[in-house]
Write a protein that holds these residues in place. Structure first.
Motif, PDB file in Angstrom:
ATOM      1  N   GLN A  30      39.566  68.198  34.488  1.00 29.03           N
ATOM      2  CA  GLN A  30      40.156  67.548  35.639  1.00 29.03           C
ATOM      3  C   GLN A  30      39.101  66.869  36.497  1.00 29.03           C
ATOM      4  N   HIS A  31      37.935  67.499  36.531  1.00 33.97           N
ATOM      5  CA  HIS A  31      36.922  66.959  37.420  1.00 33.97           C
ATOM      6  C   HIS A  31      35.972  66.084  36.639  1.00 33.97           C
ATOM      7  N   ALA A  32      36.119  64.784  36.840  1.00 30.72           N
ATOM      8  CA  ALA A  32      35.286  63.842  36.106  1.00 30.72           C
ATOM      9  C   ALA A  32      33.856  63.975  36.593  1.00 30.72           C
ATOM     10  N   ASP A  33      32.942  63.756  35.699  1.00 29.72           N
ATOM     11  CA  ASP A  33      31.528  63.771  36.031  1.00 29.72           C
ATOM     12  C   ASP A  33      31.257  62.614  37.003  1.00 29.72           C
ATOM     13  N   SER A  34      30.851  62.948  38.220  1.00 35.26           N
ATOM     14  CA  SER A  34      30.727  61.890  39.233  1.00 35.26           C
ATOM     15  C   SER A  34      29.548  60.963  38.946  1.00 35.26           C
ATOM     16  N   ASP A  35      28.675  61.355  38.006  1.00 36.53           N
ATOM     17  CA  ASP A  35      27.545  60.479  37.674  1.00 36.53           C
ATOM     18  C   ASP A  35      27.871  59.500  36.552  1.00 36.53           C
ATOM     19  N   ASP A  36      29.049  59.663  35.974  1.00 36.69           N
ATOM     20  CA  ASP A  36      29.401  58.804  34.849  1.00 36.69           C
ATOM     21  C   ASP A  36      29.476  57.351  35.326  1.00 36.69           C
ATOM     22  N   PRO A  37      28.550  56.466  34.888  1.00 39.36           N
ATOM     23  CA  PRO A  37      28.465  55.117  35.452  1.00 39.36           C
ATOM     24  C   PRO A  37      29.668  54.241  35.110  1.00 39.36           C
ATOM     25  N   VAL A  38      30.235  54.445  33.907  1.00 39.60           N
ATOM     26  CA  VAL A  38      31.374  53.600  33.511  1.00 39.60           C
ATOM     27  C   VAL A  38      32.562  53.888  34.421  1.00 39.60           C
ATOM     28  N   LEU A  39      32.852  55.191  34.551  1.00 36.32           N
ATOM     29  CA  LEU A  39      33.978  55.587  35.385  1.00 36.32           C
ATOM     30  C   LEU A  39      33.747  55.171  36.841  1.00 36.32           C
ATOM     31  N   ALA A  40      32.526  55.341  37.309  1.00 37.28           N
ATOM     32  CA  ALA A  40      32.212  54.994  38.701  1.00 37.28           C
ATOM     33  C   ALA A  40      32.459  53.510  38.953  1.00 37.28           C
ATOM     34  N   ALA A  41      32.060  52.651  38.002  1.00 37.65           N
ATOM     35  CA  ALA A  41      32.237  51.204  38.184  1.00 37.65           C
ATOM     36  C   ALA A  41      33.714  50.845  38.204  1.00 37.65           C
ATOM     37  N   LEU A  42      34.460  51.446  37.279  1.00 38.66           N
ATOM     38  CA  LEU A  42      35.894  51.136  37.221  1.00 38.66           C
ATOM     39  C   LEU A  42      36.597  51.625  38.486  1.00 38.66           C
ATOM     40  N   ARG A  43      36.192  52.791  38.958  1.00 34.61           N
ATOM     41  CA  ARG A  43      36.829  53.326  40.168  1.00 34.61           C
ATOM     42  C   ARG A  43      36.512  52.464  41.378  1.00 34.61           C
TER      43      ARG A  43
ATOM     44  N   GLU B 135      36.041  49.329  41.301  1.00 34.81           N
ATOM     45  CA  GLU B 135      36.879  48.133  41.181  1.00 34.81           C
ATOM     46  C   GLU B 135      38.304  48.432  41.666  1.00 34.81           C
ATOM     47  N   ILE B 136      38.834  49.588  41.261  1.00 36.88           N
ATOM     48  CA  ILE B 136      40.177  49.974  41.716  1.00 36.88           C
ATOM     49  C   ILE B 136      40.213  50.095  43.244  1.00 36.88           C
ATOM     50  N   ASP B 137      39.178  50.682  43.818  1.00 37.63           N
ATOM     51  CA  ASP B 137      39.145  50.842  45.277  1.00 37.63           C
ATOM     52  C   ASP B 137      39.190  49.474  45.968  1.00 37.63           C
ATOM     53  N   ASP B 138      38.440  48.504  45.419  1.00 40.78           N
ATOM     54  CA  ASP B 138      38.458  47.151  45.996  1.00 40.78           C
ATOM     55  C   ASP B 138      39.856  46.534  45.897  1.00 40.78           C
ATOM     56  N   ILE B 139      40.479  46.706  44.732  1.00 42.17           N
ATOM     57  CA  ILE B 139      41.818  46.125  44.545  1.00 42.17           C
ATOM     58  C   ILE B 139      42.814  46.774  45.514  1.00 42.17           C
ATOM     59  N   ASP B 140      42.745  48.096  45.652  1.00 47.13           N
ATOM     60  CA  ASP B 140      43.647  48.784  46.586  1.00 47.13           C
ATOM     61  C   ASP B 140      43.460  48.248  48.001  1.00 47.13           C
ATOM     62  N   ASP B 141      42.222  48.005  48.351  1.00 47.79           N
ATOM     63  CA  ASP B 141      41.930  47.481  49.674  1.00 47.79           C
ATOM     64  C   ASP B 141      42.591  46.116  49.873  1.00 47.79           C
ATOM     65  N   GLU B 142      42.455  45.267  48.865  1.00 48.05           N
ATOM     66  CA  GLU B 142      43.098  43.946  48.929  1.00 48.05           C
ATOM     67  C   GLU B 142      44.612  44.079  49.034  1.00 48.05           C
ATOM     68  N   LEU B 143      45.171  45.010  48.230  1.00 43.37           N
ATOM     69  CA  LEU B 143      46.626  45.219  48.263  1.00 43.37           C
ATOM     70  C   LEU B 143      47.076  45.599  49.678  1.00 43.37           C
ATOM     71  N   LEU B 144      46.303  46.468  50.321  1.00 42.94           N
ATOM     72  CA  LEU B 144      46.673  46.910  51.671  1.00 42.94           C
ATOM     73  C   LEU B 144      46.616  45.745  52.666  1.00 42.94           C
TER      74      LEU B 144
END
Ligand code: PEP
Ligand code: MN
Length: 338
Positions: free
Chosen positions: A247-260, A262-271
């Motif tokens: 359940q707890h993703a490795d917070s150092d994982d660079p691929v996941l961090a980059a994708l997340r 990007e999602i955070d930026d998109i959510d911000d735009e949506l708001l």
């Protein structure tokens, strides 16, 4: 990953031999948490097998003494509670047909007042999150602290491959609001053997806390729910075939961090866009008020929804998503304009 809670055993306790054969085979599976067995069966029609009652509790207790597995049974009345406790049942579950009735739930909470026994609360038959939450509140008020949920799917008016439609989002929401363990009863969700494995995997993928599975040494001849019960060895194969997820993703994982990010930026735009849309909507509301126009303009609403569905489908977005999102946005807009 935390060890999943696995509850397995027959739908109904039928006789001594059935209970003991099933329990002995289940006891060989590593990691089993509870042995289940229903002795009072809530049946749709009165002619059906309604369970062995107190006699069944004797066989369930015998299975516990022989295998060392803790036992769990369904209770629906204070008399059931008293008998279950007398036969050293280790945990109780409240059935879907009982949870729909706040009078029954309150009677059970009163009967258990101050006891420290684990109670598993099934979702009510109808997809009503508040009714499910209300049952938890009644037991909490009675001082019970070891409460968990069992998600067993919901009655649904549409055709579906499931016996009880999962509506996973309701179980996710319950977990978010109450922070209790949620067990997936794959047997009552599926109603057949074919869908069990995939449903169990889905439960793991969604980070639920365990599985309830109906098992019988001779499932085809089970007196209740024959179509969905499996043998203990089929359960073992199924459990071994599941892929665990952390359940707890490795917070150092660079691929996941980059994708997340990007999602955070998109959510911000949506708001930002949503806020802008609401602003324009307020202005339209004001204009309609000044010119005596109705807030809901049905023709326009029908037209834009169908245009959005078309655009959405071109973009690979499901009809379900577009309808849900735009119906919510439209409702919020109407509220603002009123
Ligand atoms: C059962 O677990 O056998 C049962 C009757 O379940 P539900 O209350 O979910 O229908
Ligand atoms: Mn059953």
């Amino acid at each position: 990953m935390k060890k999943p809670i696995i509850i397995a055993g027959p739908c109904s306790v039928e006789n001594e031999e059935q209970m003991l054969l099933t329990a002995r085979a289940l006891a060989k599976i590593p990691g089993l948490s509870f042995l289940r067995g229903g002795v009072w069966k809530p049946r749709t029609r009165p002619e059906a097998f309604e369970g062995r009652g107190e006699e069944g509790l004797k066989w369930l207790r015998e299975a516990k003494l022989e295998t060392g597995l803790p036992i769990v049974t369904e209770v629906a009345t204070p008399e059931h509670v008293e008998l279950a406790l007398r036969y050293e049942v280790d945990a109780l579950w409240i059935g879907a047909r009982t949870v729909v009735n706040p009078f029954s739930v309150q009677q059970l909470a009163d009967a258990l007042n101050g006891l420290d026994i684990p109670v598993f609360i099934k979702n009510p038959v109808s997809p009503d999150l508040n009714l499910w939450i209300g049952a938890f509140e009644r037991f909490q008020k009675a001082g019970l602290t070891r409460l968990s949920a069992i998600h067993r799917g919901f009655s649904y008016y549409k055709e579906s491959p499931y016996r009880n439609f999962p509506m996973w989002e309701i179980a996710i929401e319950l977990k978010r609001l109450l922070d209790v363990p949620v067990i997936t009863d794959i047997s009552h969700i599926c109603g057949n053997r074919v869908l069990l494995r995939d449903t169990a995997q889905k439960s793991l993928d969604l980070a639920f806390d365990g599985l309830m599975v109906e098992c019988h040494h001779d499932p085809d001849h089970a007196l209740t729910d024959a179509a969905q019960q499996i043998t203990p060895s089929a359960l073992q194969d199924m459990l071994e075939s599941l892929t665990p997820r952390t359940q707890h993703a490795d917070s150092d994982d660079p691929v996941l961090a980059a994708l997340r990010s990007e999602i955070d930026d998109i959510d911000d735009e949506l708001l930002q866009l949503l806020a802008r849309r609401m602003n324009v909507s307020s202005q339209i509301g004001e204009y309609k008020r000044q010119h005596g126009l109705t807030v809901v303009q049905m023709d326009r609403w029908k037209r834009i929804l169908s245009e959005h569905l078309e655009t959405g489908s071109r973009l690979g977005l499901s009809k379900e998503l577009i309808e849900k999102v735009f119906e919510d946005i439209h409702q919020a807009s109407i509220k603002r304009q009123l």
